[in-house]
Design a protein around this motif. Structure first.
Motif, short mmCIF file in Angstrom:
data_model
loop_
_atom_site.label_atom_id
_atom_site.label_comp_id
_atom_site.label_asym_id
_atom_site.label_seq_id
_atom_site.Cartn_x
_atom_site.Cartn_y
_atom_site.Cartn_z
N SER A 40 10.37 -15.49 24.21
CA SER A 40 11.18 -14.76 25.19
C SER A 40 10.44 -14.54 26.50
CB SER A 40 11.60 -13.41 24.61
OG SER A 40 10.45 -12.63 24.27
N ASP A 65 11.97 -9.73 20.97
CA ASP A 65 10.60 -9.66 21.46
C ASP A 65 9.61 -10.11 20.39
OD1 ASP A 65 8.59 -9.04 23.31
OD2 ASP A 65 8.23 -7.13 22.31
N LYS A 66 8.72 -11.02 20.78
CA LYS A 66 7.65 -11.58 19.94
C LYS A 66 8.17 -12.53 18.86
CE LYS A 66 4.39 -7.79 20.68
NZ LYS A 66 3.48 -6.80 20.04
#
Length: 271
Positions: A40, A65-66
């Motif tokens: 992302s 996220d991640k």
């Protein structure tokens, strides 16, 4: 015109490396790019925006996220394949497009299977993703031919070298299930039954063939080539630690887009 497809693990690149990857990809002649280990962050976004600005079709599911996933870039009109919406677990790691060809519809799917270590958390994560993949594939299966590409993080039975004890039976079962459950054939093995090739290696003598291309049997008469592209990891600095895998099919997409150079001298819109 032949239909050329390339899959490449880009390793969630930072902006500088993403720009070099974009420029390298732009010099290739493939019509579809299946990028795995996307993220992302701004590096992956640079690639997506560069190709979108150049008129390509960009299929890029939302990445939490991640979390890592896949992106598909195509220089012809396509629709989003339903398999991503059918994924119940880590859906960013499986996506696809549907395209019309002179031999009927074709589903091009990209997969980035989770890796695993000795921990229970990572083992459960990979097992659950594989089961979700099988369910999503079964739920969305139709009469269209399928080309599945990506970093499967699994080795074929009889892999050379064997890497004993590194993979659990459920991991190897994913590779065999692609054929026995889903009717997909390993295209590299179809053309190169005994060749020893590796797409990732911690050391040169300890390589792994992690990146694969599988297709419906009905596509085999159209298979013109399937080969690894090793210069992605041979440069200094390397573009990525994975080799690419290129597939050539004697099919023609019937709705080409008007595209320009994704590596032209303009900044992606995010920057």
């Amino acid at each position: 015109m032949p239909l050329n497809v390339l899959t490449l693990n880009v390793g969630n690149p930072a902006v500088e490396r993403a720009r070099r990857q974009r420029d390298w990809l732009a010099r290739r002649n493939e019509d579809v790019l299946v990028l795995t280990e996307t993220g992302s962050g701004p590096g992956t976004q640079l690639i997506a925006e560069s190709y979108r600005d150049a008129g390509w079709s960009v299929t890029f599911p939302e990445h939490p996220d991640k979390e890592r996933g896949v992106m598909l870039l195509a220089r012809f009109e396509c629709t989003v394949d339903p398999i991503n919406a059918a994924m119940s677990y880590l859906p960013a790691r499986l996506a696809g497009i549907a395209v019309d060809t002179d031999d009927g519809p074709l589903r091009i799917l990209g997969a980035y299977v989770p890796s695993r270590d000795a921990t229970e958390v990572k083992t459960t994560r990979k097992r659950e993703w594989i089961e979700a993949f099988h369910q999503a594939y079964d739920a969305t299966s139709d009469q269209a031919a399928v080309l599945l590409l990506g970093d499967l993080n699994v080795l074929e039975p009889g892999h050379v070298p064997p890497h004993p004890g590194q993979f659990a039976p459920f991991e190897t079962a994913l590779y065999t299930a692609l054929t026995h459950r889903h009717g997909l054939t390993d295209l590299f093995r179809t053309l190169h039954p005994t060749a020893v090739e590796h797409s990732w290696a911690r050391r040169a003598e300890l390589g792994y063939r992690y990146d694969h291309a599988h297709a419906s049997i009905r596509l085999l008469p159209h298979l013109a080539g399937c080969s690894y592209v090793h210069d992605t990891r041979s440069g200094k600095p390397a573009l990525t630690d994975h080799s690419g895998l290129a597939v050539q099919l004697t099919l023609t997409a019937t709705a080409p887009l008007i595209t320009s150079d994704p590596a032209a001298d303009h900044e992606a819109t995010l920057f």
